[in-house]
Every structure is written in C-alpha cells, then in structure tokens.
Design an enzyme around this catalytic site. Structure first.
Site, short mmCIF file in Angstrom:
data_model
loop_
_atom_site.label_atom_id
_atom_site.label_comp_id
_atom_site.label_asym_id
_atom_site.label_seq_id
_atom_site.Cartn_x
_atom_site.Cartn_y
_atom_site.Cartn_z
N ASP A 166 0.83 -1.20 0.00
CA ASP A 166 0.00 0.00 0.00
C ASP A 166 0.87 1.25 0.00
O ASP A 166 2.03 1.21 0.43
CB ASP A 166 -0.90 0.02 1.23
CG ASP A 166 -1.93 -1.12 1.21
OD1 ASP A 166 -2.23 -1.62 0.12
OD2 ASP A 166 -2.42 -1.48 2.30
N LYS A 167 0.30 2.35 -0.44
CA LYS A 167 1.04 3.61 -0.56
C LYS A 167 1.82 3.95 0.70
O LYS A 167 3.00 4.34 0.63
CB LYS A 167 0.05 4.73 -0.88
CG LYS A 167 0.67 6.13 -0.91
CD LYS A 167 -0.38 7.19 -1.16
CE LYS A 167 0.22 8.59 -1.11
NZ LYS A 167 -0.80 9.65 -1.35
#
Length: 334
Positions: free
Chosen positions: A154-155
C-alpha cells in the site's frame, strides 16, 4: 547488506515485438461462477483487469480453444490460452525517482519502499509512482508486465518489494506467489493488547458499501494471516505478521477484524483514542503518526535462476522506529 541510491540506467527499451505475452492456465474450481475477466485478474495479477478485458475483447484469450467474452461465467477446470503483445502505455512516463535498492542482479531488484510511494499508476496517480521510477532507472523493464512488479505494498506501507528484471524471473516469481512459497514478514503496531499470537483465517472481498475499501465478508477470497507478539506496551502491541495469502489490505483488514487495528490506519483504524494513562508526549506521537504502522521487514524466495533460497531484511522504517522508541521510553518510566 548495504543500501545504495541508484541513478537511471541507459539501456534502450525493447520493442513491442519483444514484449510477447504467452500464458496457459487452468481455471481452479474455486473460480466457478465468476466472470472470466475477474478469474483471470486473480490468476494473472501481473496484468490489470482492464488490460485483460481488452485482450479478451480482441479475441486473444481462448477458453478450450474458443474465444469468449469478459463477462462469460466460468465453471472451473477450463483451459485458458492467452497470446498477446504487451504494448507500452504512454501515461506511464519514466520519472527520476530515487530508489533505495537492497539487492540487484540480472533477474531481480529488491527495493526498500518508503511511505507515500504508490506502486502502480492508476486513476488519480499516473505520475510519481514506483513504476514510473523503474522505467527511468531501467527502460528495458517496459517489456515486462507492470515493469516487473509482481506484488504490491500500500502507498503508506514501507519495506521490501521484489521486482523481476527478465521474463523468466517474472514467470518464476508469479508462480511462487501463486504457490504461496514467497515468505513475507511484517512488523505491525496495533491498538490493544492481544493475549497471544494466532491465525486469522477470514475471507476478504470488496466492502459492500465503501467500494474503495475491503472487508471480511461471506463469499470473499480466502485470506490467511499469522501473527505473534514481539513486544507489549501499555495499550499497544508490536506484532510479527506473516502472510499465507496476498489479498488487498489483508493485514489491515484482518487486524481490524480481530479488534486490534493498526496504529494510524486512516481507513480501518477508526477514530484514534490514546490509551488512558499515557504521558502527553507519547499520546501526541501516536495521534500524529501519519500512516498505518506497517513495515515489510523480511522477504524470502527461491532465486529464479539458481533455485537457491535467498532472503533480505531491512531496518525498521525511521518513523516507526521513533514511535516504538517513544513507547519504550514511556514503559521504562512507569
């Protein structure tokens, strides 16, 4: 093991003719009832669902030797043949993004991803992603699906991510991920004090009302997460987490499901409520932590060429290390 900041390479990109895509798969029984494009997106995660839909519509995907439609419902057990050419997308422009590379050889890149770096370009994030940076660092990666990226973080999750540099390595890594033989270990700081480690075996699918989120739902895809306690603090716990499967947001969803959400998780963590009795400095550090407290610390796999078991480990991300130090100092002072 040392980190080094790499500058872009100057290898020429390969032509579209050199980016031939050939896949032969048998649809598993547990895909029965799903649309063909959905089943293939699950089996071939190196390709986006939209790209697979284009190939299906163009007649480049055959089921038992015959063309099919993206919405065709599958039974399970069918043989699927894909023959296509991977064309470059002009939206995925090379960009000079610094990459912290832990390991590199002819087949692999292992990257220590920082917080804030999106892995794949997508709507709203066509620029500034890891894929843009990889294209700038090594333009020849354009010949591979998603520039060799075979899994994602995830970011705002930090840590280790492996990238294939050759078609053979790409096939090997995808097969290892599908066989669940890639070993991924995380550090997660969660809210609450679990009494012991355990295993969360709960299916994950798209949230029924929040379409950008995931949830534990009946009929979701199988998801299995193992965890053990590394350090207990007052009101918080540091866990070692390993994945048996690789669903979107899996650790975040599973930890929230057992009522121990990740510290700082803006989607699954709920409204932050610092534990009573914390000193103001620690409560402030927890309240201001800007992301989910999740770090991919170890990665192990079979080398695509030699078959040798290889693994890498990176230090804790600096922001998580500082937060843990703050919690430790608070405990020491009580």
């Amino acid at each position: 093991m040392s980190h080094r900041e790499h500058q872009p390479g100057d290898a020429p990109p390969l032509s579209a003719a050199e980016a031939a895509v050939e896949r032969d798969v048998t649809l598993p029984a547990d895909q029965a009832g799903r649309r063909l494009d959905q089943a293939l997106a699950e089996l071939l995660p190196e390709f986006s669902r939209s790209r697979l839909q284009v190939w299906i519509d163009a007649g480049l995907v055959l089921i038992e030797g015959a063309p099919a439609r993206a919405r065709t419902k599958v039974r399970g057990g069918e043989r699927v043949r894909l023959r296509a050419v991977l064309e470059s997308d002009e939206r995925f422009a090379p960009e000079p993004i610094a990459l912290s590379i832990v390991h590199e050889d002819a087949d692999l890149l292992v990257i220590d991803k920082p917080a804030g770096l999106v892995v794949h370009p997508a709507a709203g994030n066509w620029n500034g992603t890891l894929q843009n940076g990889l294209l700038h660092y090594d333009p020849s990666l354009a010949r591979l699906p998603r520039c060799g990226i075979v899994h994602r973080l995830d970011k705002d999750t930090t840590g280790l991510l492996v990238v294939a540099k050759s078609p053979g390595a790409h096939r090997s890594l995808v097969a290892q991920l599908q066989a669940r033989s890639v070993r991924r270990e995380y550090r997660a700081l969660v809210v609450g004090e679990p009494v012991s480690g355990g295993c969360v075996d709960a299916p994950i699918g798209r949230h029924p009302t929040r379409r950008t989120s995931m949830a534990v739902i009946a009929g979701g895809r199988q998801a299995v997460t193992d965890y053990r306690i590394l350090r207990a603090f007052r009101g918080y716990t540091l866990l070692a987490v390993t994945l048996q499967t690789g669903r979107t947001h899996q650790i975040r969803v599973h930890m929230a499901h057992i009522r121990h959400p990740l510290v700082g998780d803006p989607v699954y963590g709920g409204r932050p409520r610092p534990h009573k009795g914390l000193d103001p400095a620690t409560a402030q550090a927890l309240g201001r932590f800007p992301r989910q407290a999740l770090h991919a610390i170890r990665l192990g796999l079979a080398h695509p060429t030699t078959g040798e078991a290889v693994s890498w480990e990176v230090p804790m991300a600096a922001d998580m290390a500082a937060l843990l130090q703050q919690l430790e100092s608070t405990d020491a002072g009580t």
